[in-house]
Design an enzyme around this catalytic site. Structure first.
Site, short mmCIF file in Angstrom:
data_model
loop_
_atom_site.label_atom_id
_atom_site.label_comp_id
_atom_site.label_asym_id
_atom_site.label_seq_id
_atom_site.Cartn_x
_atom_site.Cartn_y
_atom_site.Cartn_z
N ASP A 264 -14.38 -9.57 -2.37
CA ASP A 264 -13.01 -10.48 -1.88
C ASP A 264 -13.23 -10.65 0.21
OD1 ASP A 264 -13.11 -7.63 -0.76
OD2 ASP A 264 -11.95 -7.19 -0.61
N ARG B 134 -5.34 -9.02 -11.08
CA ARG B 134 -5.09 -9.91 -11.04
C ARG B 134 -6.16 -11.43 -11.78
NH1 ARG B 134 -3.41 -13.03 -6.24
NH2 ARG B 134 -5.62 -12.60 -6.23
N SER C 77 -14.59 -5.83 -5.47
CA SER C 77 -14.17 -5.24 -4.01
C SER C 77 -15.21 -3.92 -4.12
CB SER C 77 -12.90 -5.80 -3.55
OG SER C 77 -11.98 -6.58 -4.25
#
Length: 899
Positions: free
Chosen positions: A639, A521, A585
Site C-alpha cells: 500500500d 475492496r 499490505s
C-alpha cells in the site's frame, strides 16, 4: 403607613428577575478581556482550579483577616478511610487603629497574632499557611494577590496596589529572626472561596460560595474557556465575583432609596460597594436608624421626639435588628432596644419599627437571592442542563444569626430559579478551614502533578534523542540493503520490482484488489491519457469476518475470489480478462513484480499456511478452484508503494510513500546500485522498507516505556513491529489505556477506581484520541467521550486524559518524523545535492484525521533534515488507484521491454 413609606424597598419578583438579568450582564462584562477594565463586577480569577476530592491530608495553618475579628486556625486533615478534619482556632480583636492605620502595622499585628497562636499550640515544624483575605485582589498566582481596594470598615494606608502576600511574608520574616516562626504562605484565598472549599469538602456538588455577613460576596466555578483574563481553555476556575460593587456605575440607581444615598455619603468609601451597602450587616442597622430618624422627624413615630442616640451614627447595629425581628420575643426586644436609645415607644411604635426592620432585612435577602439566581443560571447554562442539582456553601453572621434571613433567602432563590435544585450548606469555621482546604488541594495537586509528569516524562523526546533515532534508522536501512546483513536486518528493505513512476501515457481498464485491514475492496479503474487525462474508479467494499482472518489460508483466498466474482457480476464484466494489481499490505519478499512471498502476518491477521507462500500463486489457485473467470495478475503491490504512485501521477517529484494509519510504513525510490540483493546497477527501484520492525533487535529499547512493553506483550505478535507499535493508530489507544490504568492505580484519576471498561483491551480506539485532542472540543465534550467509554470523569480527570493522549500522539508523530528524516537525508546523499526538493505521498487515518499528528510530523522532519525541502501530498486512494497505476506502468515497461 410603613408600607407606604417604604414602598421602594419592597421588590416584586418581576423586579428581582430584572436585577438577575442585570447581574448576568455584569458577569459577562467582568469576564471579557476588553470589557473588564470598565466593569464594576470584577469577576476576579482566584487561581483555584479544583475542589477537594476527598484525598487531601496533612497539617495546615490558616489566617483569616477581613471580618470583625482576626482568626488563626490550625487544621489537621486526616485520611483514615473516612475523612475527618480537626480545627483549633483562636480569635483576636481587630482594633480600629490597626484596621485604619498603615500597612506595616497591620501586617506586623497579623504576624504577632500568628506567633502567639503558634506558641500556644506549641507548633514546631514548618507548616504551609493559607491566608484568607476578604478583600478584592487581583491574582496571577495562587500565592500572590494585589489589593484592588479596601471595603467594609477597613482603610489601611499604603496597601492598595501592593501584593499582600509578600507584605505578610516580610512581617513574618522579621519575627523569624527574633523568634523561630517558620511559615510557608502557599495560598491567598478570598473568604467566599474558602467557604466554597470548606463545604466542597463535605459535599462534592458544592460549586458556589456565598458570604452574607459584615460584607457580602459570592464565588463560583466558571469554565476556563469563558475567562479571558487567564490563559488556557481547559477545566474550570473559581471566580470571585466581588459582587458588592454591583451598581457602582449607576446600574441600580432606580432601586436605591434616599436612605441608601444618605448612608453611602456617610461611609468610609462613598460611591463604592453600593450593592453591599443594601445587603450586608455592616449597613442594615444604619439604614434602619436613618429610616426611623426621618419617620420620627415627620412625626410618624415616638410622637416626633428625636433622641440624641437616634441622631448618632452606628447606634443601631445588626444585632439589634435581629433581636427586634425574633419570632415571639421580637416585640419585647424592640421595646427594650428603643428604650435604651432614649425613645419612648408606644405599642404601635414597636410594631412599626419591627416592620421597618423586616422590610430592610427582607430587601437584603431579596437582592442577594437575585444575584445568586443569576450565578446559578449561568452554571446551569455552562453545563447545558435543563435541570441542575448543586450546592451553595454559605457563611456570614447575618445569614447565621438573623432569625428569618436564611429561610427567606432560600424561598426566593427557589422561586427565581425553579429549574435548579439547590442545597444550602452552612459552612463551619469556613474561612479558616477553607483556606486550609485550598492549601491542601494545592498541596495535593502539586504532588499529583509531580507523579503525572513522572509518568509522561519518558514520552518527551529531546531533539538529541530524535537525532539518535534518525541515525539508528539510517544504519538499519543500510543493513537491509546489504547482501551479508540482509537476513538479520529488522528493517527488511524489500525490493518491489516497481521500477518507474507514472509518466502520463498510461491508459486502459484495470482491476485492483486491496487487502490490508478489516475490509477488502475490489475496484475497476479506467485510466485515460493525453489531454483528457483522467482516472475513473468503481469499487465495492466487502468485510472480512474475524473467523476468516484467523482461519486457514485456503478459506481466506476463497473468500477473496468470492468477492471478486460478486464484483465482476455487479459490473457486468465477467468475461473480460483484465490486468490486475493486488494491493497486499503485509510484508512480502518479492522475486519479481508478480511474485510475493508473505514474510509474516501483521495487524491482527493470523490465517494458517500462508507465511512463506507466494500470495499471487495462492490467489491464482483460488481462481482456478472456482473456475468461473480468469484474470491477468500483473503486480503484487504494497500500500505504501500505491500511495507513492498515486501522488507520483500528479507530481513527478514524488519518490516516497508514507502510510500513517492503522499501521506505519514507508517506501522510496532507491538507486539500483545500492540494492545489493537485486541484480543490475542501472536506474531505480522502489524499496518497501517495512520499517515497522525497526527496533526489533533492541536498538531503540532506551526509549521504550513500561507502557510500550505492556502493549507489546499483550499483542498478537510480541517482540515484533516495535517501532510500529509506538507510531501507528492500531496501538496508540492501547498505550493511552495502559497509562490511564497506571495513573488510576496511583490514585490520580477516576478517584482511584479502575472501571470494568478500562480493563477492556482496545476500548480506546485511535478515533477517540483524535476527538479528545481536537482543539475545538471543550472539556465537557471530552467528558462525554469518556462517559461513552464507561469512564465517569471529573473535569480534572478530563484534563489529565487529554494530556496523556497528547503525549502519546506527539511522540508517535516525532518518531515517525525521525524515521522519515533518515529517508529524505539518504535520498539527498544518493542524488549528491546540497539541497533536496522532494514530495512525500501520504495516506492513513492518523495523518489525515488526527488534529496535530501531521503538523508535528512535518515540524520534526524539517528540524532533523534541514537541507531537505519536503512537500507532503495527501494521496487519494493509493491502495486502489495506486495498484491500477502500478499495473499500468508495469504493462508499459513490459511492452517497451518486449519491443
Amino acid at each position: 403607613q410603613v408600607d407606604r413609606y417604604l414602598y421602594h424597598m419592597r421588590l416584586s419578583d418581576d423586579v428581582l428577575l430584572d436585577v438577575m438579568a442585570r447581574f448576568q450582564a455584569e458577569m459577562v462584562k467582568g469576564l471579557g478581556r476588553d470589557t473588564n477594565p470598565t466593569a464594576t463586577v470584577k469577576m476576579l480569577p482566584s487561581l483555584v482550579r479544583s475542589l477537594p476530592d476527598g484525598s487531601e491530608k496533612g497539617d495546615f495553618l490558616a489566617a483569616d483577616l477581613g471580618g470583625s475579628q482576626f482568626r488563626a486556625h490550625r487544621v489537621k486533615v486526616f485520611d483514615d478511610g473516612k475523612q475527618s478534619i480537626q480545627v483549633e482556632s483562636k480569635f483576636y480583636p481587630t482594633p480600629k487603629e490597626v484596621i485604619q492605620g498603615n500597612g506595616a502595622e497591620l501586617f506586623d499585628y497579623v504576624a504577632d497574632c500568628l506567633r502567639d497562636f503558634i506558641e500556644t499550640k506549641n507548633q514546631k515544624e514548618k507548616l504551609p499557611l493559607g491566608f484568607t483575605f476578604s478583600f478584592p485582589c487581583k491574582q496571577t498566582k495562587l500565592d500572590e494577590g494585589v489589593l484592588l481596594a479596601w471595603t467594609k470598615h477597613f482603610k489601611v494606608r499604603g496597601v492598595q496596589d501592593t501584593d499582600v502576600v509578600s507584605s505578610l511574608c516580610k512581617a513574618l520574616q522579621k519575627h523569624k529572626a527574633s523568634f523561630d516562626l517558620d511559615v510557608n504562605v502557599l495560598a491567598l484565598v478570598n473568604d467566599t472561596v474558602g467557604t466554597m472549599m470548606t463545604c466542597g469538602y463535605d459535599d462534592q456538588h458544592c460549586e458556589v460560595g456565598l458570604i452574607i455577613g459584615t460584607g457580602t460576596n459570592a464565588c463560583y466555578m466558571e469554565e476556563m474557556r469563558h475567562i479571558d483574563l487567564v490563559e488556557g481553555d481547559e477545566g474550570r476556575m473559581c471566580i470571585n465575583t466581588e459582587w458588592g460593587a454591583f451598581g457602582d456605575d449607576g446600574a441600580l440607581d432606580d432601586l436605591r432609596t434616599e436612605f441608601d444615598r444618605e448612608l453611602d455619603l456617610g461611609s468610609l468609601n462613598p460611591g463604592k460597594q453600593l450593592f453591599e451597602k443594601m445587603i450586608s450587616s455592616l449597613y442594615l442597622g444604619e439604614l434602619v436608624r436613618l429610616i426611623l430618624l426621618k419617620m420620627t422627624k415627620e412625626g410618624l413615630l415616638f410622637n416626633g421626639k428625636v433622641s440624641t442616640a437616634l441622631l448618632t451614627k452606628g447606634k443601631i447595629e445588626m444585632k439589634h435588628v435581629s433581636a427586634m425581628e425574633k419570632y415571639k420575643e421580637g416585640l419585647s426586644n424592640t421595646k427594650e432596644i428603643l428604650t435604651e436609645l432614649n425613645l419612648f415607644p408606644s405599642e404601635e411604635d414597636c410594631i412599626a419599627v419591627q416592620h421597618v426592620c423586616t422590610i430592610v432585612s427582607f430587601r437584603s435577602a431579596n437582592l442577594c437571592a437575585a444575584a445568586l439566581a443569576a450565578i446559578l443560571t449561568r452554571l446551569r447554562e455552562n453545563k447545558k442542563l435543563l435541570r441542575m442539582r448543586t450546592t451553595v456553601g454559605i457563611d456570614g453572621g447575618l445569614y447565621k444569626s438573623h432569625p428569618q434571613y436564611a429561610k427567606r433567602l432560600h424561598k426566593v432563590v427557589r422561586r427565581l430559579v425553579p429549574n435548579c435544585d439547590v442545597r444550602f450548606l452552612l459552612s463551619v469555621s469556613g474561612s479558616g478551614k477553607g483556606a486550609a482546604m485550598v492549601t491542601a488541594v494545592a498541596h495535593r495537586l502539586a504532588a499529583q502533578r509531580k507523579k503525572i509528569d513522572a509518568a509522561l516524562a519518558p514520552f518527551l523526546l529531546s531533539l538529541e534523542t530524535l537525532r539518535e533515532v534518525k541515525n539508528k534508522m539510517r544504519t538499519e536501512l543500510e543493513y537491509g540493503l546489504k547482501r551479508e546483513t540482509q537476513a538479520s536486518a529488522t528493517v527488511k528493505m524489500l525490493p518491489t520490482y516497481v521500477c518507474g513512476t507514472p509518466d502520463g501515457t498510461e491508459k486502459g481498464k484495470y482491476l485492483a484488489l486491496d487487502l490490508g485491514g478489516t475490509n477488502f475492496r475490489v475496484l475497476l479503474v479506467k485510466i485515460r491519457s493525453g489531454r483528457r487525462r483522467s482516472v475513473q474508479m468503481y469499487n465495492k467494499i466487502f468485510a472480512i469476518p474475524l473467523e476468516i482472518m484467523q482461519g486457514t489460508g485456503e478459506e481466506l483466498f476463497d473468500h477473496i475470489v468470492q468477492c471478486i466474482a460478486d464484483f465482476l457480476e455487479y459490473m457486468g464484466i465477467k468475461g473480460a480478462r483484465l490486468p490486475l494489481g493486488f494491493t497486499f499490505s503485509f510484508p512480502c519478499r518479492q522475486a519479481s513484480i508478480d511474485k510475493g512471498t508473505l514474510v509474516g502476518w501483521t495487524k491482527g491477521f493470523k490465517a494458517t499456511d500462508c507465511e512463506g507462500e507466494d500470495v499471487v500463486d495462492m490467489l491464482r489457485e483460488a481462481i482456478r478452484r472456482r473456475n468461473e473467470f480468469d484474470l491477468d495478475i500483473v503486480a503484487v503491490v504494497n500500500d505504501t508503494v500505491g500511495t507513492m504512485m498515486t501522488c507520483g501521477y500528479e507530481d513527478p517529484n514524488c519518490e516516497i510513500g508514507l502510510i500513517a494509519g492503522t499501521g506505519s510504513n514507508v517506501c522510496y525510490m532507491e538507486d539500483m546500485k545500492n540494492i545489493e540483493i537485486v541484480e543490475g546497477n542501472e536506474g531505480k527501484m522502489c524499496i518497501n522498507t517495512e520499517w515497522g520492525g525497526f527496533g526489533d533487535n533492541g536498538c531503540i529499547d532506551d526509549i521504550r516505556t513500561t507502557y510500550d512493553k505492556e502493549v507489546d506483550e499483550g499483542s498478537l505478535n510480541p517482540g515484533k513491529q516495535r517501532y510500529e507499535k509506538m507510531t501507528s493508530g492500531m496501538y496508540l489507544g492501547e498505550i493511552v489505556r495502559q497509562i490511564l490504568i497506571d495513573l488510576t492505580k496511583q490514585g490520580l484519576l477516576f478517584r482511584g477506581q479502575i472501571s470494568e471498561s478500562l480493563r477492556k483491551k482496545g476500548i480506546f480506539e485511535t478515533k477517540f484520541l483524535s476527538q479528545i485532542e481536537s482543539d475545538r472540543l471543550a472539556l465537557l465534550q471530552v467528558r462525554r467521550i469518556l462517559q461513552q467509554l464507561g469512564l465517569d470523569s471529573t473535569c480534572d480527570d478530563s484534563i489529565i486524559v487529554k494530556e496523556v493522549c497528547g503525549a502519546v500522539s506527539k511522540r508517535a508523530a516525532q518518531l515517525c518524523g525521525a524515521g522519515l528524516a533518515a529517508i529524505v537525508e539518504k535520498k539527498r546523499e544518493n542524488q549528491g545535492v546540497e539541497h533536496l526538493q522532494i514530495t512525500v505521498g501520504v495516506d492513513g487515518t492518523l495523518y489525515k484525521l488526527h488534529p496535530h499528528f501531521s503538523r508535528v510530523l512535518r515540524e520534526t522532519v524539517k528540524e532533523l533534515a534541514p537541507r531537505c525541502d519536503v512537500t507532503f501530498m495527501l494521496s487519494e486512494d493509493g491502495s486502489g488507484k495506486g495498484a491500477a497505476l502500478i499495473t499500468a506502468v508495469a504493462k508499459r515497461l513490459h511492452n517497451i521491454g518486449q519491443k
